[in-house]
Scaffold this motif. Structure first.
Motif, PDB file in Angstrom:
ATOM      1  N   SER A 124       8.946   9.181   6.291  1.00  0.00           N
ATOM      2  CA  SER A 124       7.864   8.590   5.497  1.00  0.00           C
ATOM      3  C   SER A 124       6.581   8.630   6.301  1.00  0.00           C
ATOM      4  O   SER A 124       6.596   8.673   7.523  1.00  0.00           O
ATOM      5  N   ALA A 125       5.473   8.589   5.607  1.00  0.00           N
ATOM      6  CA  ALA A 125       4.172   8.604   6.272  1.00  0.00           C
ATOM      7  C   ALA A 125       3.990   7.359   7.121  1.00  0.00           C
ATOM      8  O   ALA A 125       3.321   7.379   8.139  1.00  0.00           O
ATOM      9  N   ALA A 126       4.590   6.241   6.718  1.00  0.00           N
ATOM     10  CA  ALA A 126       4.423   4.994   7.462  1.00  0.00           C
ATOM     11  C   ALA A 126       5.070   5.074   8.840  1.00  0.00           C
ATOM     12  O   ALA A 126       4.596   4.472   9.791  1.00  0.00           O
ATOM     13  N   SER A 127       6.158   5.844   8.955  1.00  0.00           N
ATOM     14  CA  SER A 127       6.863   5.890  10.238  1.00  0.00           C
ATOM     15  C   SER A 127       6.121   6.705  11.290  1.00  0.00           C
ATOM     16  O   SER A 127       6.440   6.633  12.463  1.00  0.00           O
ATOM     17  N   SER A 128       5.136   7.501  10.869  1.00  0.00           N
ATOM     18  CA  SER A 128       4.420   8.324  11.838  1.00  0.00           C
ATOM     19  C   SER A 128       3.356   7.539  12.594  1.00  0.00           C
ATOM     20  O   SER A 128       2.772   8.044  13.539  1.00  0.00           O
ATOM     21  N   GLU A 129       3.119   6.300  12.154  1.00  0.00           N
ATOM     22  CA  GLU A 129       2.151   5.405  12.776  1.00  0.00           C
ATOM     23  C   GLU A 129       0.856   6.140  13.062  1.00  0.00           C
ATOM     24  O   GLU A 129       0.334   6.813  12.210  1.00  0.00           O
ATOM     25  N   ARG A 130       0.314   6.019  14.258  1.00  0.00           N
ATOM     26  CA  ARG A 130      -0.931   6.704  14.590  1.00  0.00           C
ATOM     27  C   ARG A 130      -0.687   7.904  15.512  1.00  0.00           C
ATOM     28  O   ARG A 130      -1.622   8.445  16.056  1.00  0.00           O
ATOM     29  N   ALA A 131       0.546   8.314  15.643  1.00  0.00           N
ATOM     30  CA  ALA A 131       0.852   9.363  16.608  1.00  0.00           C
ATOM     31  C   ALA A 131       0.135  10.677  16.320  1.00  0.00           C
ATOM     32  O   ALA A 131      -0.388  11.306  17.233  1.00  0.00           O
ATOM     33  N   VAL A 148      -2.088  16.609   4.769  1.00  0.00           N
ATOM     34  CA  VAL A 148      -0.828  16.539   4.051  1.00  0.00           C
ATOM     35  C   VAL A 148       0.053  15.557   4.816  1.00  0.00           C
ATOM     36  O   VAL A 148       0.355  15.783   5.987  1.00  0.00           O
ATOM     37  N   PRO A 149       0.440  14.460   4.164  1.00  0.00           N
ATOM     38  CA  PRO A 149       1.282  13.490   4.860  1.00  0.00           C
ATOM     39  C   PRO A 149       2.683  14.049   5.096  1.00  0.00           C
ATOM     40  O   PRO A 149       3.135  14.939   4.372  1.00  0.00           O
ATOM     41  N   PRO A 150       3.365  13.533   6.107  1.00  0.00           N
ATOM     42  CA  PRO A 150       4.722  14.010   6.378  1.00  0.00           C
ATOM     43  C   PRO A 150       5.677  13.527   5.287  1.00  0.00           C
ATOM     44  O   PRO A 150       5.418  12.546   4.605  1.00  0.00           O
ATOM     45  N   ALA A 151       6.743  14.253   5.137  1.00  0.00           N
ATOM     46  CA  ALA A 151       7.806  13.876   4.212  1.00  0.00           C
ATOM     47  C   ALA A 151       9.123  14.371   4.789  1.00  0.00           C
ATOM     48  O   ALA A 151       9.137  15.101   5.779  1.00  0.00           O
ATOM     49  N   ARG A 152      10.188  13.986   4.155  1.00  0.00           N
ATOM     50  CA  ARG A 152      11.503  14.367   4.655  1.00  0.00           C
ATOM     51  C   ARG A 152      11.642  15.887   4.744  1.00  0.00           C
ATOM     52  O   ARG A 152      12.304  16.411   5.629  1.00  0.00           O
ATOM     53  N   THR A 159       0.843  -1.198   0.000  1.00  0.00           N
ATOM     54  CA  THR A 159       0.000   0.000   0.000  1.00  0.00           C
ATOM     55  C   THR A 159       0.877   1.247   0.000  1.00  0.00           C
ATOM     56  O   THR A 159       1.995   1.234   0.509  1.00  0.00           O
ATOM     57  N   ASP A 160       0.363   2.312  -0.559  1.00  0.00           N
ATOM     58  CA  ASP A 160       1.058   3.582  -0.580  1.00  0.00           C
ATOM     59  C   ASP A 160       0.926   4.216   0.804  1.00  0.00           C
ATOM     60  O   ASP A 160      -0.187   4.486   1.265  1.00  0.00           O
ATOM     61  N   ALA A 161       2.046   4.459   1.460  1.00  0.00           N
ATOM     62  CA  ALA A 161       2.044   4.961   2.839  1.00  0.00           C
ATOM     63  C   ALA A 161       1.382   6.335   2.957  1.00  0.00           C
ATOM     64  O   ALA A 161       0.663   6.596   3.924  1.00  0.00           O
ATOM     65  N   ALA A 162       1.599   7.200   1.984  1.00  0.00           N
ATOM     66  CA  ALA A 162       1.000   8.539   2.050  1.00  0.00           C
ATOM     67  C   ALA A 162      -0.517   8.453   1.937  1.00  0.00           C
ATOM     68  O   ALA A 162      -1.241   9.120   2.677  1.00  0.00           O
ATOM     69  N   GLN A 163      -1.018   7.621   1.026  1.00  0.00           N
ATOM     70  CA  GLN A 163      -2.465   7.456   0.886  1.00  0.00           C
ATOM     71  C   GLN A 163      -3.063   6.821   2.130  1.00  0.00           C
ATOM     72  O   GLN A 163      -4.157   7.177   2.558  1.00  0.00           O
ATOM     73  N   ARG A 212       8.890  18.191   4.775  1.00  0.00           N
ATOM     74  CA  ARG A 212       7.723  18.955   5.237  1.00  0.00           C
ATOM     75  C   ARG A 212       7.043  18.252   6.405  1.00  0.00           C
ATOM     76  O   ARG A 212       7.138  17.039   6.575  1.00  0.00           O
ATOM     77  N   ARG A 213       6.331  19.057   7.165  1.00  0.00           N
ATOM     78  CA  ARG A 213       5.584  18.557   8.309  1.00  0.00           C
ATOM     79  C   ARG A 213       4.238  18.027   7.845  1.00  0.00           C
ATOM     80  O   ARG A 213       3.673  18.496   6.870  1.00  0.00           O
ATOM     81  N   SER A 214       3.724  17.078   8.593  1.00  0.00           N
ATOM     82  CA  SER A 214       2.348  16.655   8.336  1.00  0.00           C
ATOM     83  C   SER A 214       1.429  17.775   8.803  1.00  0.00           C
ATOM     84  O   SER A 214       1.768  18.545   9.694  1.00  0.00           O
ATOM     85  N   ARG A 215       0.270  17.858   8.179  1.00  0.00           N
ATOM     86  CA  ARG A 215      -0.703  18.855   8.590  1.00  0.00           C
ATOM     87  C   ARG A 215      -2.090  18.287   8.387  1.00  0.00           C
ATOM     88  O   ARG A 215      -2.316  17.440   7.540  1.00  0.00           O
ATOM     89  N   CYS A 216      -3.008  18.776   9.208  1.00  0.00           N
ATOM     90  CA  CYS A 216      -4.386  18.321   9.134  1.00  0.00           C
ATOM     91  C   CYS A 216      -5.281  19.500   9.510  1.00  0.00           C
ATOM     92  O   CYS A 216      -5.084  20.125  10.552  1.00  0.00           O
ATOM     93  N   ARG A 217      -6.240  19.785   8.650  1.00  0.00           N
ATOM     94  CA  ARG A 217      -7.204  20.851   8.920  1.00  0.00           C
ATOM     95  C   ARG A 217      -8.544  20.201   9.243  1.00  0.00           C
ATOM     96  O   ARG A 217      -9.060  19.405   8.463  1.00  0.00           O
ATOM     97  N   VAL A 218      -9.072  20.534  10.408  1.00  0.00           N
ATOM     98  CA  VAL A 218     -10.309  19.937  10.902  1.00  0.00           C
ATOM     99  C   VAL A 218     -11.326  21.044  11.171  1.00  0.00           C
ATOM    100  O   VAL A 218     -11.002  22.042  11.808  1.00  0.00           O
ATOM    101  N   VAL A 219     -12.543  20.842  10.672  1.00  0.00           N
ATOM    102  CA  VAL A 219     -13.638  21.763  10.970  1.00  0.00           C
ATOM    103  C   VAL A 219     -14.602  21.039  11.905  1.00  0.00           C
ATOM    104  O   VAL A 219     -15.130  19.980  11.564  1.00  0.00           O
ATOM    105  N   LEU A 220     -14.776  21.594  13.090  1.00  0.00           N
ATOM    106  CA  LEU A 220     -15.675  21.027  14.100  1.00  0.00           C
ATOM    107  C   LEU A 220     -16.976  21.811  14.093  1.00  0.00           C
ATOM    108  O   LEU A 220     -16.957  23.044  14.031  1.00  0.00           O
ATOM    109  N   ARG A 221     -18.088  21.110  14.163  1.00  0.00           N
ATOM    110  CA  ARG A 221     -19.390  21.781  14.278  1.00  0.00           C
ATOM    111  C   ARG A 221     -20.003  21.354  15.608  1.00  0.00           C
ATOM    112  O   ARG A 221     -20.142  20.165  15.886  1.00  0.00           O
TER     113      ARG A 221
END
Length: 140
Positions: A88-95, A55-59, A23-27, A61-70
């Motif tokens: 790699s995205a795989a190394s970030s596990e579920r942290a 945005v998955p992490p890479a060598r 599987t593709d780690a970023a996906q 760039r930082r990972s980023r996630c934008r969340v809209v809460l209602r």
């Protein structure tokens, strides 16, 4: 805010498989973060959450996630989270998703060294959950 004028959020992508069957780690990272939306809502005490950007992490760039809460009553909170730079995205596990959930459940502060300027965030500020976690560990 009328949500009818908002752009549609794309459906969860199928996890991409490489030609050798892996599987593709970023996906995988993106799919996992989008699937965590209900957990983000629960942690924040919100009625719903939508992961608007991942945005998955890479060598480089930082990972980023934008969340809209209602929340009940229609109030919304649009938050951007930054994670660590990773090889790699795989190394970030579920942290990263777990750090976001923890911040939503306990942090939610409006002041602190973990709030960093971010030109891509809707309000110009992002939550550096790695920095917040480090501060929370030393304070606890």
């Amino acid at each position: 805010m009328d949500t009818a004028l908002r752009p549609a959020v794309p459906p969860l992508p199928a996890v991409a498989r490489l030609t050798d069957g892996r599987t593709d780690a970023a996906q995988e990272f993106v799919a996992r973060m989008r699937a965590a939306a209900p957990d983000f809502a629960a942690a924040a005490g919100a009625a719903t959450a939508v992961v608007r950007e991942v945005v998955p992490p890479a060598r480089h760039r930082r990972s980023r996630c934008r969340v809209v809460l209602r929340f009940a009553g229609g109030n919304e909170s649009d938050l951007t989270f930054l994670g660590p730079v990773s090889r790699s995205a795989a190394s970030s596990e579920r942290a990263f998703d777990l750090q976001i959930q923890t911040w939503l459940a306990h942090g939610r502060g409006t002041e602190g060294s973990w709030l960093v300027p971010d030109d891509e965030a809707p309000d110009g500020v992002a939550v550096d959950v790695s920095a917040w976690s480090a501060v929370a560990r030393t304070a606890g």
